[in-house]
Design a protein around this motif. Structure first.
Motif, PDB file in Angstrom:
ATOM      1  N   ARG A  20     -14.706  -1.918  31.645  1.00 45.33           N
ATOM      2  CA  ARG A  20     -13.961  -1.076  30.163  1.00 45.33           C
ATOM      3  C   ARG A  20     -13.583  -2.063  29.349  1.00 45.33           C
ATOM      4  NH1 ARG A  20     -10.939  -2.058  35.763  1.00 45.33           N
ATOM      5  NH2 ARG A  20      -9.946  -3.553  34.886  1.00 45.33           N
ATOM      6  N   SER A  21     -12.394  -1.630  28.056  1.00 47.12           N
ATOM      7  CA  SER A  21     -12.631  -2.256  27.178  1.00 47.12           C
ATOM      8  C   SER A  21     -12.055  -3.404  26.519  1.00 47.12           C
ATOM      9  CB  SER A  21     -11.658  -1.215  26.000  1.00 47.12           C
ATOM     10  OG  SER A  21     -11.972  -1.468  24.757  1.00 47.12           O
ATOM     11  N   PHE A  22     -12.723  -4.108  25.756  1.00 46.56           N
ATOM     12  CA  PHE A  22     -12.554  -5.859  25.788  1.00 46.56           C
ATOM     13  C   PHE A  22     -10.956  -5.505  25.345  1.00 46.56           C
ATOM     14  CE2 PHE A  22     -13.148  -3.677  20.869  1.00 46.56           C
ATOM     15  CZ  PHE A  22     -12.143  -4.405  20.707  1.00 46.56           C
ATOM     16  N   VAL A  23     -10.168  -4.148  23.991  1.00 49.00           N
ATOM     17  CA  VAL A  23      -9.209  -4.566  24.086  1.00 49.00           C
ATOM     18  C   VAL A  23      -7.770  -4.801  25.605  1.00 49.00           C
ATOM     19  CG1 VAL A  23      -7.054  -3.365  22.749  1.00 49.00           C
ATOM     20  CG2 VAL A  23      -9.923  -3.133  22.176  1.00 49.00           C
ATOM     21  N   GLU A  24      -8.441  -3.893  26.396  1.00 54.53           N
ATOM     22  CA  GLU A  24      -7.843  -4.377  27.808  1.00 54.53           C
ATOM     23  C   GLU A  24      -7.981  -5.228  27.999  1.00 54.53           C
ATOM     24  OE1 GLU A  24      -8.145  -2.210  32.173  1.00 54.53           O
ATOM     25  OE2 GLU A  24      -8.447  -0.444  30.764  1.00 54.53           O
ATOM     26  N   TYR A  25      -9.095  -5.965  28.089  1.00 52.39           N
ATOM     27  CA  TYR A  25      -9.229  -7.523  28.783  1.00 52.39           C
ATOM     28  C   TYR A  25      -8.255  -8.462  27.199  1.00 52.39           C
ATOM     29  CZ  TYR A  25     -13.333  -5.680  30.695  1.00 52.39           C
ATOM     30  OH  TYR A  25     -14.090  -4.748  31.002  1.00 52.39           O
ATOM     31  N   GLY A  26      -7.952  -8.224  26.165  1.00 51.51           N
ATOM     32  CA  GLY A  26      -7.322  -9.241  25.647  1.00 51.51           C
ATOM     33  C   GLY A  26      -6.053  -8.845  25.869  1.00 51.51           C
ATOM     34  N   THR A  27      -5.395  -7.654  25.592  1.00 55.80           N
ATOM     35  CA  THR A  27      -3.886  -7.272  25.864  1.00 55.80           C
ATOM     36  C   THR A  27      -3.205  -7.670  27.687  1.00 55.80           C
ATOM     37  OG1 THR A  27      -4.275  -4.808  26.115  1.00 55.80           O
ATOM     38  CG2 THR A  27      -4.530  -5.123  24.134  1.00 55.80           C
ATOM     39  N   ALA A  28      -3.885  -7.516  27.989  1.00 56.46           N
ATOM     40  CA  ALA A  28      -3.760  -8.058  29.468  1.00 56.46           C
ATOM     41  C   ALA A  28      -3.766  -9.937  29.426  1.00 56.46           C
ATOM     42  CB  ALA A  28      -4.739  -7.650  30.882  1.00 56.46           C
ATOM     43  N   LEU A 107      -0.011 -15.831  18.160  1.00 55.75           N
ATOM     44  CA  LEU A 107      -0.634 -15.463  20.027  1.00 55.75           C
ATOM     45  C   LEU A 107      -2.430 -15.364  19.318  1.00 55.75           C
ATOM     46  CD1 LEU A 107      -0.899 -13.798  22.539  1.00 55.75           C
ATOM     47  CD2 LEU A 107      -0.758 -11.958  21.352  1.00 55.75           C
ATOM     48  N   VAL A 108      -3.814 -16.126  19.845  1.00 55.85           N
ATOM     49  CA  VAL A 108      -4.790 -16.122  19.355  1.00 55.85           C
ATOM     50  C   VAL A 108      -5.265 -15.198  20.814  1.00 55.85           C
ATOM     51  CG1 VAL A 108      -6.389 -17.562  19.308  1.00 55.85           C
ATOM     52  CG2 VAL A 108      -4.569 -18.228  18.119  1.00 55.85           C
ATOM     53  N   VAL A 109      -6.384 -14.464  19.898  1.00 50.89           N
ATOM     54  CA  VAL A 109      -6.568 -13.679  21.520  1.00 50.89           C
ATOM     55  C   VAL A 109      -8.057 -14.088  21.786  1.00 50.89           C
ATOM     56  CG1 VAL A 109      -6.251 -11.481  23.152  1.00 50.89           C
ATOM     57  CG2 VAL A 109      -4.038 -11.893  21.516  1.00 50.89           C
ATOM     58  N   GLY A 110      -9.083 -14.087  22.192  1.00 53.30           N
ATOM     59  CA  GLY A 110     -10.162 -13.586  22.482  1.00 53.30           C
ATOM     60  C   GLY A 110     -10.393 -12.608  23.855  1.00 53.30           C
ATOM     61  N   ALA A 111     -11.218 -11.245  23.773  1.00 54.16           N
ATOM     62  CA  ALA A 111     -12.355 -10.961  24.898  1.00 54.16           C
ATOM     63  C   ALA A 111     -13.456 -10.630  24.677  1.00 54.16           C
ATOM     64  CB  ALA A 111     -11.250  -9.709  24.623  1.00 54.16           C
ATOM     65  N   ASP A 112     -14.837  -9.776  25.307  1.00 50.53           N
ATOM     66  CA  ASP A 112     -15.924  -9.256  25.467  1.00 50.53           C
ATOM     67  C   ASP A 112     -15.523  -8.194  26.649  1.00 50.53           C
ATOM     68  OD1 ASP A 112     -17.969  -8.598  24.232  1.00 50.53           O
ATOM     69  OD2 ASP A 112     -18.847 -10.392  24.395  1.00 50.53           O
ATOM     70  N   ALA A 113     -16.738  -7.261  26.328  1.00 52.37           N
ATOM     71  CA  ALA A 113     -17.196  -6.478  27.298  1.00 52.37           C
ATOM     72  C   ALA A 113     -18.614  -6.286  26.851  1.00 52.37           C
ATOM     73  CB  ALA A 113     -16.362  -5.042  27.028  1.00 52.37           C
ATOM     74  N   ALA A 114     -19.298  -7.117  28.043  1.00 51.71           N
ATOM     75  CA  ALA A 114     -20.638  -8.022  27.575  1.00 51.71           C
ATOM     76  C   ALA A 114     -21.782  -6.754  27.598  1.00 51.71           C
ATOM     77  CB  ALA A 114     -21.095  -9.219  28.293  1.00 51.71           C
ATOM     78  N   PRO A 115     -22.772  -6.730  27.428  1.00 49.62           N
ATOM     79  CA  PRO A 115     -23.774  -5.808  28.215  1.00 49.62           C
ATOM     80  C   PRO A 115     -24.673  -6.714  29.289  1.00 49.62           C
ATOM     81  CG  PRO A 115     -24.802  -6.087  26.190  1.00 49.62           C
ATOM     82  CD  PRO A 115     -23.369  -6.638  26.462  1.00 49.62           C
ATOM     83  N   LYS A 116     -24.988  -5.929  30.012  1.00 50.88           N
ATOM     84  CA  LYS A 116     -25.865  -6.430  31.205  1.00 50.88           C
ATOM     85  C   LYS A 116     -27.191  -6.631  30.422  1.00 50.88           C
ATOM     86  CE  LYS A 116     -28.040  -5.321  36.313  1.00 50.88           C
ATOM     87  NZ  LYS A 116     -28.576  -4.357  37.260  1.00 50.88           N
ATOM     88  N   GLY A 117     -27.799  -8.029  30.990  1.00 47.34           N
ATOM     89  CA  GLY A 117     -28.854  -8.488  30.836  1.00 47.34           C
ATOM     90  C   GLY A 117     -28.987  -9.925  30.028  1.00 47.34           C
ATOM     91  N   PHE A 118     -29.867  -9.283  29.425  1.00 47.69           N
ATOM     92  CA  PHE A 118     -29.938 -10.599  27.278  1.00 47.69           C
ATOM     93  C   PHE A 118     -28.805  -9.942  26.958  1.00 47.69           C
ATOM     94  CE2 PHE A 118     -34.570 -12.018  29.156  1.00 47.69           C
ATOM     95  CZ  PHE A 118     -34.068 -12.770  30.363  1.00 47.69           C
ATOM     96  N   PHE A 119     -28.388 -11.104  26.268  1.00 51.22           N
ATOM     97  CA  PHE A 119     -27.594 -10.774  24.581  1.00 51.22           C
ATOM     98  C   PHE A 119     -28.684 -10.341  23.744  1.00 51.22           C
ATOM     99  CE2 PHE A 119     -23.850 -13.503  25.785  1.00 51.22           C
ATOM    100  CZ  PHE A 119     -22.996 -12.190  26.547  1.00 51.22           C
ATOM    101  N   ARG A 120     -28.442  -9.599  23.384  1.00 50.79           N
ATOM    102  CA  ARG A 120     -29.117  -8.862  22.034  1.00 50.79           C
ATOM    103  C   ARG A 120     -28.557  -8.673  20.103  1.00 50.79           C
ATOM    104  NH1 ARG A 120     -30.362  -6.197  25.632  1.00 50.79           N
ATOM    105  NH2 ARG A 120     -30.476  -4.048  26.249  1.00 50.79           N
ATOM    106  N   PRO A 121     -29.318  -9.142  18.678  1.00 49.17           N
ATOM    107  CA  PRO A 121     -28.311  -9.164  17.577  1.00 49.17           C
ATOM    108  C   PRO A 121     -27.614  -7.813  17.672  1.00 49.17           C
ATOM    109  CG  PRO A 121     -30.013 -10.230  17.588  1.00 49.17           C
ATOM    110  CD  PRO A 121     -30.183  -9.381  18.802  1.00 49.17           C
ATOM    111  N   ALA A 122     -26.118  -7.596  17.705  1.00 45.06           N
ATOM    112  CA  ALA A 122     -25.723  -6.515  17.000  1.00 45.06           C
ATOM    113  C   ALA A 122     -26.042  -5.819  15.742  1.00 45.06           C
ATOM    114  CB  ALA A 122     -24.393  -6.708  17.864  1.00 45.06           C
ATOM    115  N   GLY A 123     -26.095  -4.632  15.830  1.00 41.60           N
ATOM    116  CA  GLY A 123     -26.089  -3.945  14.368  1.00 41.60           C
ATOM    117  C   GLY A 123     -27.593  -3.394  13.040  1.00 41.60           C
TER     118      GLY A 123
END
Length: 396
Positions: A20-28, A107-123
């Motif tokens: 699901r979206s990182f927004v859902e995890y962070g708001t929860a 309020l300090v919030v951090g959340a992520d929805a990480a892809p499967k496997g190795f991290f790759r540079p985004a963008g």
């Protein structure tokens, strides 16, 4: 003016692969932290979001994204990015706003929805980014980088594969006691040894996974905490986000490249050790004062390095500290009683906040079966690339 700010609330969304979206995890996580603080969302005067570059444009403006998701009510918003230290940078920003008198409740919030496997540079292609260069030019993904660290420890200090496995066994055992952990199953040394080699000498179970998850904190001024009747809150006393120290700030690259005699020995502690030293100095404590530590065990070998960088033992003695049981629950200086990344996996902008959540519960005496007896002072530490690392000291 005191440098302390109160931690009135801590909350997490359990780690996993939820899709699901990182927004859902962070708001929860945010709502859980607010409930823990006994505050309403409308009491919040500032929101600091730790960015996730994998979350599209909303991830680059995480403060505004979480404020919108929770419901616009006029709060100030800030978004920060510092790779693995994003969460701690967010805590530092919130603390600064409170101490400057700009906000009473942040309020300090951090959340992520990480892809499967190795991290790759985004963008896309980024030839000015050392991560991009390391991945694309050297072919050195994060596990390869961790493997080099492990080999270095083996060569310098005599660490063994069995020592690395002991870290996983310890942290997996702690993770079974944490309801927010992704992996809640004990692991044996034999299972670590039998898992696939990923980056020699490290096996699959030596390396942390990538995960979805969220974490949040409610930080307030000490005066606000007193007005709410909280007389002895957990307090953040120091946040270190320092850069490395080198013999010269203007390297003469041609001379260094052509004349080995022009090289200079590094002065002072290494980068990771200097992060911890700055936190200790700001907090007015030393490693001997610690009750527990939460560190970034991206790999089992890296946890051993943190023991030394945090001053829990002398250089080269990390494996001995582990073998003696000092860093296990019930030991002299428990490390990663949350279960660490070994049990959670990595949700980049959330993890440094999650570390402070664990310190908060431990210092309150509310960590259940994983409680460190008599915990009064805790430290966090993480390593991020491009000079982004951090350490937080919390006390009670």
């Amino acid at each position: 003016m005191t440098g302390d700010v109160a931690v009135l609330g801590a909350g997490m969304h359990p780690w996993g692969k939820w899709g699901r979206s990182f927004v859902e995890y962070g708001t929860a996580a945010a709502r859980t932290a607010l409930a823990d603080a006994g505050l309403d969302w409308r009491d919040v005067t500032s929101v600091v979001g730790a960015d996730t570059v994998r979350g599209g444009y909303p991830g680059y403006v995480a403060g505004a994204t979480f404020a919108k998701a929770l419901g616009w009510q006029g709060a100030r918003v800030t978004s920060v990015y510092a790779a693995c230290a994003s969460g701690a940078q967010a805590v530092s920003t919130a603390r600064t706003q409170i101490l400057a008198g700009l906000a009473d409740v942040v309020l300090v919030v951090g959340a992520d929805a990480a892809p499967k496997g190795f991290f790759r540079p985004a963008g896309g292609d980024r030839p000015d980014d050392p991560d991009w260069l390391r991945f694309r030019v050297l072919g050195a993904t994060n596990p390869a980088y961790f493997g080099l660290y492990a080999r270095r420890r083996m060569a310098l200090h005599g660490d063994t594969l069995e020592d690395f496995a002991r870290v996983k066994v310890k942290n997996a055992a702690a993770g079974t006691l944490n309801p927010n952990a992704r992996y809640r199953k004990t692991v044996s040394a034999e299972e670590v040894a039998a898992s696939a080699v990923v980056a020699d000498p490290l096996r699959l179970l030596d390396i942390c996974a990538t995960s979805d998850g969220g974490a949040a904190l409610v930080l307030t001024s000490m005066e606000f905490a007193r007005r709410r009747g909280v007389r002895d809150p957990v307090r953040i006393r120091a946040v270190s986000t320092v850069t490395p120290t080198y013999p010269t700030t203007v390297p003469d690259l041609p001379d260094i490249a052509t004349d080995s005699a022009a090289g200079a020995e590094p002065q002072g502690p290494g980068f990771r050790a200097s992060i911890a030293r700055a936190a200790y100095e700001e907090a007015g404590i030393g490693p001997e004062d610690l009750s527990l530590a939460e560190v970034y065990d991206l790999s089992t070998a890296l946890e051993l390095q943190w023991y030394e960088d945090l001053g829990l033992c002398d250089a080269g003695e990390g494996a001995k500290l582990l073998r003696d049981g000092a860093t296990a629950l019930g030991g002299r200086i428990p490390v990663n009683v949350s279960g660490g990344l070994a049990s959670f996996g990595e949700a980049v902008p959330a993890q440094a906040i999650a570390q402070v959540c664990e310190l908060t519960w431990q210092l309150r005496g509310a960590a259940g079966d994983r409680q460190v007896e008599g915990a009064r002072v805790g430290v966090t530490a993480n390593q991020g690339l491009f000079g982004h690392g951090s350490s937080v000291v919390a006390v009670r």
